[in-house]
Scaffold this active site. Structure first.
Site, PDB file in Angstrom:
ATOM      1  N   ASP A 184      -5.405 -66.139 -20.304  1.00 13.16           N
ATOM      2  CA  ASP A 184      -4.786 -66.186 -18.980  1.00 13.16           C
ATOM      3  C   ASP A 184      -4.998 -64.888 -18.200  1.00 13.16           C
ATOM      4  OD1 ASP A 184      -3.870 -68.779 -19.150  1.00 13.16           O
ATOM      5  OD2 ASP A 184      -1.857 -68.230 -19.823  1.00 13.16           O
ATOM      6  N   ASP A 193      16.736 -51.712 -11.139  1.00 18.45           N
ATOM      7  CA  ASP A 193      15.402 -51.319 -11.616  1.00 18.45           C
ATOM      8  C   ASP A 193      14.288 -51.800 -10.693  1.00 18.45           C
ATOM      9  OD1 ASP A 193      16.452 -49.987 -13.721  1.00 18.45           O
ATOM     10  OD2 ASP A 193      15.825 -51.404 -15.274  1.00 18.45           O
ATOM     11  N   GLY A 217       6.480 -66.816 -17.127  1.00 21.32           N
ATOM     12  CA  GLY A 217       6.251 -65.592 -17.882  1.00 21.32           C
ATOM     13  C   GLY A 217       7.398 -64.614 -17.786  1.00 21.32           C
ATOM     14  N   TYR A 218       7.142 -63.486 -17.133  1.00 23.04           N
ATOM     15  CA  TYR A 218       8.142 -62.434 -16.963  1.00 23.04           C
ATOM     16  C   TYR A 218       9.405 -62.994 -16.323  1.00 23.04           C
ATOM     17  CZ  TYR A 218       9.660 -57.595 -15.914  1.00 23.04           C
ATOM     18  OH  TYR A 218      10.332 -56.404 -15.840  1.00 23.04           O
TER      19      TYR A 218
END
Length: 266
Positions: free
Chosen positions: A51, A152, A164-165
């Site tokens: 990917d 953050d 994903g993340y």
């Protein structure tokens, strides 16, 4: 299925995959598809790898929306963008000749930093402080000041980037048929002084997101566009929206986004 004329192989591994590339050249040649040395000449771009390589292929060839991208895996693994394995060349042949194969469109994100030229993402965009310090920014939806963020950072993903993340942060998995971006917080500070929504949210293609970074503090924000990092000083404003540009891939029977999600997570 449309007939392709020229294929360009994005092969960042060079000598390590030279034999694989030669075998694939023959596979495509037998289908009447010539291999070209420039991606500009190609109407089909094939990445060799996982990917991450697919995302690089799209980025390095300019997010073209006038060609089709396909991913060909080296390792035996499950992927979200890569549909084929070089060990199963018959599947490649069938996909490129079958009347049941169609083209699908993946939405992309357009990112504009300050007044610089627009950049694009197929997967996700993140903005965070590069030093051990929280970052403060005003979050606008359209021209409406929605919240003042302290934490953050912020992640903005496409539907295909939602697995994903974003998913690891508790965000939702989004159907790629929805032309939307998902905004997810990175460790926001919530107390009596600071308050954010505290959950991810979706914006449709007609609602741009603007991040205005607090000028009172010296931040050195680091940004990522898919798997490429970008560090700029004096970043004040970041505009993010669903782009009109789409990435075309092959839509295979029984291999939809949700088939892939099931294989990877269930």
């Amino acid at each position: 299925m449309e007939q392709f004329k020229n294929v360009y192989f994005f092969d960042p591994f060079g000598k390590d995959t030279e034999r694989i590339r030669k075998d694939l050249v023959e596979v495509f040649k037998n289908l009447g598809i010539n291999t070209v040395d420039s991606s500009v000449e190609a109407d089909l771009i094939a990445s060799i790898g996982g990917d991450g390589t697919f995302l690089q292929a799209v980025r390095k060839t300019g997010f073209r929306n006038d060609c089709v991208y396909i991913g060909i895996a080296i390792e035996e693994d499950d992927y979200m963008y890569v549909d084929f394995s070089y060990k199963e060349s018959r599947m490649i042949e069938e996909a490129l000749t079958s009347e049941e194969t169609h083209v699908r469109n993946y939405p992309t994100i357009e990112v504009k930093i300050n007044d610089n030229q627009s950049s694009y993402c197929l997967n996700e965009f993140t903005l965070r402080s590069s030093i051990v310090k929280t970052i403060m920014m005003d979050v606008y939806i359209d021209d409406f000041l929605f919240e003042q963020f302290h934490g953050d950072g912020i992640l903005v993903c496409t539907p295909t980037g939602s697995t994903g993340y974003n998913k690891s942060l508790g965000g939702a998995v989004v159907d790629p048929l929805l032309k939307a971006i998902q905004v997810t917080e990175l460790a926001s500070v919530n107390n009596n002084k600071y308050r954010t929504l505290g959950t991810s949210f979706l914006l449709n293609k007609d609602r741009p997101l603007t991040l205005m970074i607090d000028k009172k503090r010296d931040y050195y924000p680091i940004m990522s566009l898919d798997n490429e990092a970008l560090s700029l000083q004096n970043t004040e404003e970041v505009q993010i929206r669903v782009s009109d540009r789409v990435i075309k891939t092959l839509k295979l029977p029984n291999n939809t986004f949700w088939h892939k999600t099931q294989r990877n997570f269930l």
